[in-house]
Design an enzyme around this catalytic site. Sequence first.
Site, short mmCIF file in Angstrom:
data_model
loop_
_atom_site.label_atom_id
_atom_site.label_comp_id
_atom_site.label_asym_id
_atom_site.label_seq_id
_atom_site.Cartn_x
_atom_site.Cartn_y
_atom_site.Cartn_z
CD GLU A 161 -18.96 -9.50 -50.72
OE1 GLU A 161 -17.77 -9.94 -51.51
OE2 GLU A 161 -19.56 -8.88 -51.29
CD GLU A 319 -19.52 -4.58 -50.04
OE1 GLU A 319 -19.22 -4.75 -51.25
OE2 GLU A 319 -18.88 -4.91 -49.18
#
Length: 683
Positions: A161, A319
Amino acid sequence: MAARDATAREGVTAWPQHSMVFGADYNPEQWDESVWAEDLVLMRDAGVTMVSVAIFSWAILEPRPDHFEFGWLDRVMDGLAEAGVGANLANATASPPPWMGSRWPETLPVRADGTTLWPGGRQHYCPSSPIFRRRAGILTEQIAARYADHPALRMWHVGNEFGCHVPQCFCDVSAAAFRVWLEERYGTLDALNDAWGTSFWSQRYHAWEEIHQPRTATTWQNPTQQLDHHRFSSDELLDVYRNERDILATHTPTIPITTNFVTTTRRPIVDYWRWAEHVDVVASDHYLLVHLLRPEVELAFCADMSRGLAGGEPWLLMEHSTSAVNWQPRNRPKAPGEMMRNSFQHVARGSDGAMFFQWRQSKAGAEKYHSAMVPHAGTDSRVWREVVELGDALGRLDEVVGSRVEASVAIVFDFEAWWNAEMDSHPTDAIRYRDLAQRIHRALWDAGITVDLVRPGAALDAYELVVVPTLSIVSDAAAEVIERFVADGGHALVSYFSGIADEHDHIRLGGYPGAFRELLGIRTEEFHPLLEQETVTLDSGATADLWTEHTELEGAEAIASYADGPLAGGPAITRHAAGSGVAWYLGTRLADDDLAVFVDRIVAEAGVHPVLPELPAGVEATRRRSGPTTFVTVINHTDDDVSLPVAGTELLSLRMGDHHTVRAGDVAVIRERIPTPVESFGV
Ligand code: GAL
């Protein structure tokens, strides 16, 4: 939807795979090795196909600079290979070890106000730091060389991320890199001064060294400088990603490389349109926002964003959570069946799999209250039973893998306009870029219509209707694509605060909404943003808030006008027949019910059809296509069973029929029956 204008690498192993990906972040280093054997057994029980390994392992893999300890990771990778579970192996650079900050404090990131961000959390690095980049490169090289031929390796996961905690760094090293970036962008100081409008407030620069990032200042900072710093920061992080990716690619030219994008975010982190060109698989993370009334609709928006970034190709949900997270103010667990519905929503919208953060719920550290596939309670738990059920269901969808979602409506979505629309010193500080896009998306969701999110300037010929919400800055080229789309017969819905400025954030003079004025057949002289709590009524009976504007018709007709307020009598919503299409303007923010009525009208005029006719409220349906074969996924978010007229075979139950019942809270995937030639000719 147009394919990604990817600089995608040639020869990368075919993505998608042959079955749906199912798995999670796997952090075995948090556990005693005695637990690992059980992990592998449970992964097999659940049907796990791939896990993401070593994302946060730097400090354990390299306890001292240039001293590596790979033994434990070798054993993990070998175990996975033996168990038939693939590894989405990280290059482990997401969070530098404590020695980095102690030995080289200049690698630590700095906020706009000069505060250094110290180790103790994660992602504490300055992306421009040559020391950080060198150290990350050394680690990546080691990992790539060691595992290039490992039988468990399926995919590379670079960083994690990027920018989620530190989207911009304001240290001196970053300042120097910013100047280099600006010199490349503008070539000359004159060009920069023009673009930044530095005649204003005595801001003219006479030497590159005088330029800084938009550090904490006395008052509003130069808006173009702010915008460029966002662009620069996104590019700088992308550079970090690309450097590490290139090392991996040298060792394994055919293994797909990706990093996980963040779609559940209130602020744009980086410009994912630019990033998407550099990943082999678009992978994204989504977490349900439980405070929302209908979080599943926000989920759908984010999934559509991921598919948009993938250019319509299958992507991967890297995710999500099995149940509660730990980082929202109140962390509600998921209700029974909700995880299955969420996972299938993503699959229905183009993901070729469903992965979680994380495999085994941590017993220590900041995320110990975050749910996982194996919860603290162990396998005698609802979460585990639902995980096994989900693995089984996904295992029945091999034939859906690789198919593409069909949509006839597009929302033009832009990360640069997002940065811009929410900047300071604007007519109102209350515009939130995603707000209107999501409201319109929600109205379309309610109408059973699937929506693609596309980049400004993307080809639009596949669509009947294109929505342009709060696209405050837009280039001439991107505006022209929308104009041409309407000229050729399409319907475009443009909203307030769109087309106002160019890509340098310079106002387009002569009346708003600048770039779209002719297309819309209107001219706005002045904005009248509303005060907090203030509402206005339209002559249609609709209620609106947030924004109004003083608009004159220049060819358009008023569909609804203000019935009260400072602009009573003036047009609020307009329609303009342009070329062979229609351009609609929404000059105010309608209440949700009123927006739904308006959107229904446009949808009807544009000839857009829902995926299934008469879909009951709260039931979601999308269609994925692979050649002549189509799959309809139905997700029943309601408390009632529904029966839908879809002819074919339901892939989870293998039931065949012309109608399918989807029980309350359940999901179904129906391979539609292809009509025989006799049927299709109506003989
Ligand atoms: C993601 C992150 C994971 C984990 C997760 C928790 O943003 O990539 O490492 O922190 O959030 O929800």
